[in-house]
Design an enzyme around this catalytic site. Sequence first.
Site, PDB file in Angstrom:
ATOM      1  N   GLY A  89       0.857  -1.190   0.044  1.00 37.90           N
ATOM      2  CA  GLY A  89      -0.231   0.041   0.056  1.00 37.90           C
ATOM      3  C   GLY A  89       0.904   1.185  -0.085  1.00 37.90           C
ATOM      4  N   SER A  99      -1.927  10.479   8.250  1.00 37.86           N
ATOM      5  CA  SER A  99      -1.456   9.534   7.396  1.00 37.86           C
ATOM      6  C   SER A  99      -0.255  10.013   6.617  1.00 37.86           C
ATOM      7  CB  SER A  99      -2.631   9.006   6.310  1.00 37.86           C
ATOM      8  OG  SER A  99      -1.868   8.349   5.193  1.00 37.86           O
ATOM      9  N   GLN A 130       1.406   8.341   4.556  1.00 43.50           N
ATOM     10  CA  GLN A 130       1.347   8.096   3.218  1.00 43.50           C
ATOM     11  C   GLN A 130       0.701   8.939   2.194  1.00 43.50           C
ATOM     12  OE1 GLN A 130      -0.514   4.037   2.857  1.00 43.50           O
ATOM     13  NE2 GLN A 130       1.330   2.977   3.937  1.00 43.50           N
ATOM     14  N   ASP A 141       1.755   0.460  12.544  1.00 43.61           N
ATOM     15  CA  ASP A 141       2.154  -0.873  12.022  1.00 43.61           C
ATOM     16  C   ASP A 141       2.696  -1.845  12.960  1.00 43.61           C
ATOM     17  OD1 ASP A 141       1.535  -0.204   9.400  1.00 43.61           O
ATOM     18  OD2 ASP A 141       3.395   0.727   8.669  1.00 43.61           O
TER      19      ASP A 141
END
Length: 393
Positions: free
Chosen positions: A46, A119, A121, A271
């Site tokens: 991802g 986030s 990302q 994570d």
Amino acid sequence: MLATAAAMRAMGARIERQADGSWQVDGVGVGGLLQPATALDMGNSGTSTRLLMGLVASHLITATFIGDASLSGRPMGRVIEPLERMGAAITASPGGRLPLMLRGITPAVPIEYTLPIASAQVKSAILLAGLNTPGITRVIEPIPTRDHSERMLAGFGATLTVESSPAGRIISIHGEAELKPQAITVPGDPSSAAFWLVAASIVPGSDMIVRNVGLNPTRTGVIAALRMMGADIVELDGRTVGGEPVADLRVRHAPLTAIEVPPDLAPSMIDEYPVLFVAAAFATGRTIARGAHELRVKESDRIATMAAALSACGVAVTEHEDGLSIDGSGGDAIPGGATIASKLDHRIAMSMVVAGLHAARAVTIDDAAPVATSYPRFFMSLDRLAGITGADA
């Protein structure tokens, strides 16, 4: 990493692995990406998907992103929305999922974007899109997230500033940057190190040194949480590598005590929650870990998947919308004896392997292949460490 390298080769970069294990990348320059001839296969990653979507968005090329079954189930809407605001045209599968086609634009439109959900990302995707966008692109994060991208871009010569404000951290990048090649030493991933930190903490007699662990303060939440539980983790030889703080970590078996995990640690350990849940399964008392809604949309629904996995191994678990409550064994071996559905999720598989190291009966993982997504040498390291004290990981 291999999926990212293949995608960048498809867009013109020359990437080779050298005999000494290092990688050499001959780039195309900012704005120089070429039209890929085939779909970009992101496998299970991802992170690669979202970051490369950002990179492509400000180039006049069209790319189709595909992935495996797990990745194709993950929503991409949170990165689609800001990239479309910058001018990219994105056609996704139902639910904002892969496969998706992204048609980039040049020049893209610089935006100021406040992250609705913490986030790294999404932040990084916008900053990468901003590299080839005239003007200044700004990302505002009300809750700080990992800052590897900011450090990396600044190190390569991008004009990037980070400032604090009442609204949160403001990261600004000046577009049409001239990046300069660098020699980079990549620190060890704290997410991968976390499996060994927990393993050594729960298996009696363990004494292990985990070498070269990146200790960026935006990534050390799991170490903080484990220390709150009583883990014996000592930093050795602290140093700076590639602009990132690094140390060797010595971890020894220690009795763990249940805690209520501070929700504000979530962005710095999102994570690592699955393996923290494993640590909680061996603590004394009930650990409550909440504030981690993001776990619902990872490679699997990591809250539901870990609840099912631990329950199957005889651990008392209560599932919440944003986390788990776990009644620990007080340091005793958990019953085990279950076959775990990893749901094609590498972190679920590795976390439950760690749980099986101190289980009364064998814990079986239904499919360990996804482990190669993030840690291809995991089982080799495990075989080398099994039954050895004072060893390195």
